[in-house]
Design an enzyme around this catalytic site. Structure first.
Site, mmCIF file in Angstrom:
data_model
loop_
_atom_site.group_PDB
_atom_site.id
_atom_site.type_symbol
_atom_site.label_atom_id
_atom_site.label_comp_id
_atom_site.label_asym_id
_atom_site.label_seq_id
_atom_site.Cartn_x
_atom_site.Cartn_y
_atom_site.Cartn_z
ATOM 1 N N CYS A 187 0.830 -1.207 0.000
ATOM 2 C CA CYS A 187 0.000 0.000 0.000
ATOM 3 C C CYS A 187 0.860 1.251 0.000
ATOM 4 O O CYS A 187 2.057 1.210 0.274
ATOM 5 C CB CYS A 187 -0.890 0.037 1.246
ATOM 6 S SG CYS A 187 -1.932 -1.410 1.492
ATOM 7 N N ASP A 211 18.063 38.394 -12.604
ATOM 8 C CA ASP A 211 16.771 38.609 -13.249
ATOM 9 C C ASP A 211 16.106 39.865 -12.695
ATOM 10 O O ASP A 211 16.122 40.115 -11.481
ATOM 11 C CB ASP A 211 15.876 37.387 -13.009
ATOM 12 C CG ASP A 211 14.495 37.550 -13.591
ATOM 13 O OD1 ASP A 211 14.350 37.355 -14.806
ATOM 14 O OD2 ASP A 211 13.572 37.901 -12.829
#
Length: 496
Positions: A34, A441
């Site tokens: 699981c 930037d």
């Protein structure tokens, strides 16, 4: 993580979905495996065994749980965070390399021997490349069985199986049901007469939280007309796949991403899903990212406001590299215009009855013979673009999902016209390096100034050492401080 037994036990007992995909829990008494968040009552600790991959659990003789579907859990974030051999191999396997070229092809791409690849994957994941690819094929098969009305003879090759017998045996072994029994549990989509359909609708899981605004806002704001669009609340784009063109439609939902795939060939299903997950950074671990970034008092309010920011990526690294060059020192609108001209002149036409998509983005080979004089840009940028596409077309530059990030950066830096901004943008969005950073930037500088961070690139890099290895995500939070359109997901009524 699967070796940290106490930590795994706590995650299973608390049904913590954050660890889905990190490890798998096998139960000795039921022979079922699981995901940690499985809704059933947790087994006794003495009956638990932990595995690093679904393939390892399957090889150990466990079958997938019918309730939690562990084979469909989000992928481990390790394969996006790391740049070592195992991580690169896992990204390539997810991209379909083993199915297309076999383990020798995987080894060639990575520059190692088959034996080295198998030994390292076995040591870390408990399964070799063939077993991992087999687990991926089983998941693709289950998707086709449960979501379409395709005949099993069509599903088998579409999922990558060499024969219907191998397909049947694998499905029975992994899911403890025959393909027909799997289909009987659901009502598959498709035509009532069972005619094969190339349009599939499915859900893409992710680890919560997820902030869709910058993710879809960025993709739409920078989208290339004819290749990408926002229509009726969904981001749509064309994509080039090995067996033909496709159109993908991705719609943000509270608990999953709705995904509609219009494929030319069903054999491209697994790869199309992988490319969509990569594009939206769906295998990220937002809790780990946000926890580290929020430790910086200057970033903490940004993280608290919009937790779960992802890094918008690309479906094709070569395409993004070209677009990064087109976007050098120009506005977003100008970059889109340049790209649209290339697409119209050199892209392959495509039919889109459901919208306004018209072309596939041109390949490097199609752009390699372009006349520089036809490019409406400065001479220096023309040279940058033509040199880039020539290197990509010749195979001298590897920007694929399995590439070495350091080597790719160096190769890009050696090309004319590639400064730090362009290299790091490609590293962030094409290579998927979570630590890529663009301190120079303009948007980052403006955000830094507003927050009281250093604006000098060197000083900002020094401050950002505390953000590693998540500086690409820190960049998303910094960009999010502006009113730029990339930070706003379009409304349902808006069509790009």
């Amino acid at each position: 993580m699967y070796t940290e037994v106490e930590r795994c036990v706590r995650a299973v007992q608390s049904k913590d979905a954050r660890f889905d995909g990190w490890f798998f829990t096998a139960v000795l008494t039921t022979r079922i495996y699981c995901r940690p968040s499985c809704p059933v009552v947790p087994p006794k600790v003495r009956n638990m065994r932990f595995y690093p991959s679904a393939a390892a659990a399957q090889q150990a003789g466990f079958r997938a749980c019918k309730r939690c579907r562990p084979d469909a859990s989000p992928g481990s974030p390790q394969w996006n965070e790391r740049a070592d051999l195992v991580a690169r191999a896992m990204r390539l396997i997810a991209d379909g390399v083993v199915d297309a070229e076999g383990v020798p092809g995987l080894a060639r791409r990575l520059g190692y021997s088959v034996r080295q690849i198998e030994r390292q994957l076995q040591a870390e994941l408990g399964a070799g490349p063939l077993a991992i690819a087999r687990a991926q094929r089983a998941q693709t098969a289950r998707l086709l069985i449960e979501t379409t009305a395709l005949p099993m003879a069509v599903v088998a090759p579409a999922a990558g199986f060499a024969s219907v017998r191998t397909f049947n045996d694998t499905v029975r072994e992994v899911f403890a049901q025959s393909p027909t029994e799997l289909r009987q549990r659901v009502r598959p989509a498709g035509r009532p007469d069972g005619t094969p359909s190339t349009t599939l609708t499915l859900r893409l899981p992710f680890r919560a939280p997820l902030c869709p605004d910058n993710l879809f806002g960025h993709l739409v704001a920078t989208g290339v007309p004819g290749v990408e669009e926002w229509r009726d609340g969904a981001y749509r784009r064309t994509i080039r796949l090995p067996h033909g063109p496709a159109i993908v439609e991705l719609r943000p939902q509270p608990e999953h991403i709705g995904c509609k795939l219009m494929l030319s060939d069903l054999r491209d299903l697994a790869l199309a899903i992988s490319r969509c997950r990569w594009l939206l950074d769906l295998d990220a671990d937002p809790v780990a990212v946000d926890e580290l970034l929020a430790a910086d008092p200057l970033l903490a309010p940004l993280v608290a406001k919009d937790p779960g920011r992802r890094v918008p990526r690309t479906v094709c690294s070569a395409e993004f590299a070209v677009r990064a060059v087109l976007g050098q020192q120009v506005s977003t609108a100008a970059a889109r215009t340049h790209a649209a001209r290339l697409v119209t002149a050199h892209g392959d036409p495509i039919d889109d009855p459901a919208g306004g998509l018209t072309h596939l983005f041109p390949t490097p080979e199609a752009l390699a013979g372009i006349d520089p004089e036809t490019l409406a840009m400065p001479q220096s940028r023309r040279r940058t673009l033509t040199t880039l596409v020539a290197a990509l077309a010749a195979g001298d530059l590897d920007l694929g999902v399995g590439s070495d990030w350091h080597a790719a950066r160096q190769a890009l830096s050696d090309l004319p016209g590639f400064g730090p901004w362009t290299v790091e943008m490609i590293a962030m969005r094409a290579l998927g390096d979570p630590d890529a950073f663009v301190p120079g930037d303009l948007g980052v500088k403006l955000a830094a100034a507003a927050l009281g961070l250093p604006t000098d690139p060197k000083a900002l890099i020094a401050h950002a050492q505390a953000w590693r290895p998540w500086r690409a995500y820190a960049t998303q939070y910094l960009w999010g401080t502006s009113e730029h359109v990339i930070n706003r997901m379009p409304t349902t009524q808006e069509n790009s």
